[in-house]
Write an enzyme that holds these catalytic residues in place. Structure first.
Site, short mmCIF file in Angstrom:
data_model
loop_
_atom_site.label_atom_id
_atom_site.label_comp_id
_atom_site.label_asym_id
_atom_site.label_seq_id
_atom_site.Cartn_x
_atom_site.Cartn_y
_atom_site.Cartn_z
N VAL A 136 0.82 -1.20 0.00
CA VAL A 136 0.00 0.00 0.00
C VAL A 136 0.86 1.26 0.00
O VAL A 136 1.97 1.26 0.56
CB VAL A 136 -0.98 -0.01 1.21
CG1 VAL A 136 -0.25 0.13 2.52
CG2 VAL A 136 -2.06 1.05 1.06
N HIS A 137 0.38 2.31 -0.66
CA HIS A 137 1.09 3.58 -0.70
C HIS A 137 0.10 4.68 -1.06
O HIS A 137 -0.94 4.42 -1.66
CB HIS A 137 2.27 3.55 -1.70
CG HIS A 137 1.88 3.06 -3.06
ND1 HIS A 137 1.65 1.72 -3.34
CD2 HIS A 137 1.69 3.73 -4.22
CE1 HIS A 137 1.34 1.59 -4.61
NE2 HIS A 137 1.33 2.79 -5.17
N ILE A 138 0.44 5.90 -0.68
CA ILE A 138 -0.42 7.06 -0.94
C ILE A 138 0.25 7.94 -1.99
O ILE A 138 1.41 8.33 -1.83
CB ILE A 138 -0.67 7.89 0.34
CG1 ILE A 138 -1.28 7.01 1.43
CG2 ILE A 138 -1.56 9.10 0.03
CD1 ILE A 138 -1.39 7.71 2.79
#
Length: 176
Positions: free
Chosen positions: A120-122
Site C-alpha cells: 500500500v502507498h499514498i
C-alpha cells in the site's frame, strides 16, 4: 507511433530484470541510499519517495516500511505517520512547485489502478490549471517536462531548509 525519451526508467527496468523482479520495489528502496532510491524523507514507520513513473512533475508517494497490501492492515501509528507525511509532502510541493491543486489517493488492488498492489502507498500528485492538454487527450501521451532527478534535488534541498526552519522556530522561546 509516438516515442518519448525517458532515460530514468531504464535504471528501474534494468534493476528489476537483474533481480528477476521478485522483490518489492517499496521494500528494497529503503535499503539503498536516499539519492539512489529518490527518497525525500525517512520517518519511523514510513517514507516519502519520488514516483519513477509520475503522472505529473513532483508526483511523490508515502510508503510504509512494512509490506502490507491493504490500508486496513496498517497499525494506527503507521497510518498516523503516513498522514503526517502527506501533509509534509503537500507543504513541500507547494513551496517548490507552486501547484494549483493536488490529487491525493490510495489505489487498493490491481482493479483500482494499483501498479504495485501488494504494498500500500499514498500518491500525492501536484496539479496545475491546464496540465491536461492535447497530448494526453489526442495522443494518449503525458509529457513530463522535468527530469525526475532534477525535481528530486530541488525537493530534497527545500525539505532540508523547511525542517531547519521548523526546528529553529521550535527552539525560540514563546513571547508572553
Amino acid at each position: 507511433m509516438g516515442i518519448l525519451y525517458a532515460p530514468w526508467r531504464y535504471i528501474y527496468i534494468k534493476s528489476t530484470v537483474e533481480k528477476g523482479s521478485t522483490e518489492c520495489v517499496f521494500c528494497t528502496a529503503p535499503r539503498r541510499s536516499d539519492d539512489e532510491s529518490l527518497i525525500l524523507y525517512r520517518g519511523s514507520h514510513s517514507y516519502i519517495i519520488m514516483n519513477l513513473y509520475p503522472y505529473n512533475t513532483g508526483h511523490v508517494m508515502v510508503v510504509p516500511y512494512r509490506h502490507v497490501a491493504d490500508i486496513t492492515e496498517l497499525a494506527r501509528e503507521e497510518l498516523a505517520e503516513m498522514t503526517s507525511l502527506v501533509q509534509l509532502s503537500v507543504k513541500l510541493l507547494r513551496r517548490v512547485l507552486k501547484p494549483h491543486g493536488f490529487n491525493i489517493g490510495v489505489n487498493l488492488g490491481r482493479v483500482a489502478g494499483a501498479g504495485i498492489d501488494k504494498h500500500v502507498h499514498i500518491h500525492i500528485v501536484p496539479r496545475w490549471n491546464g496540465d491536461t492538454n492535447f497530448m494526453p487527450v489526442i495522443a494518449g501521451v503525458k509529457v513530463i517536462s522535468q527530469d525526475v532527478r532534477e525535481t528530486y534535488k530541488a525537493l530534497k534541498q527545500a525539505l532540508k531548509e523547511m525542517l531547519q526552519e521548523e526546528r529553529a522556530s521550535e527552539d525560540k522561546p514563546a513571547d508572553h
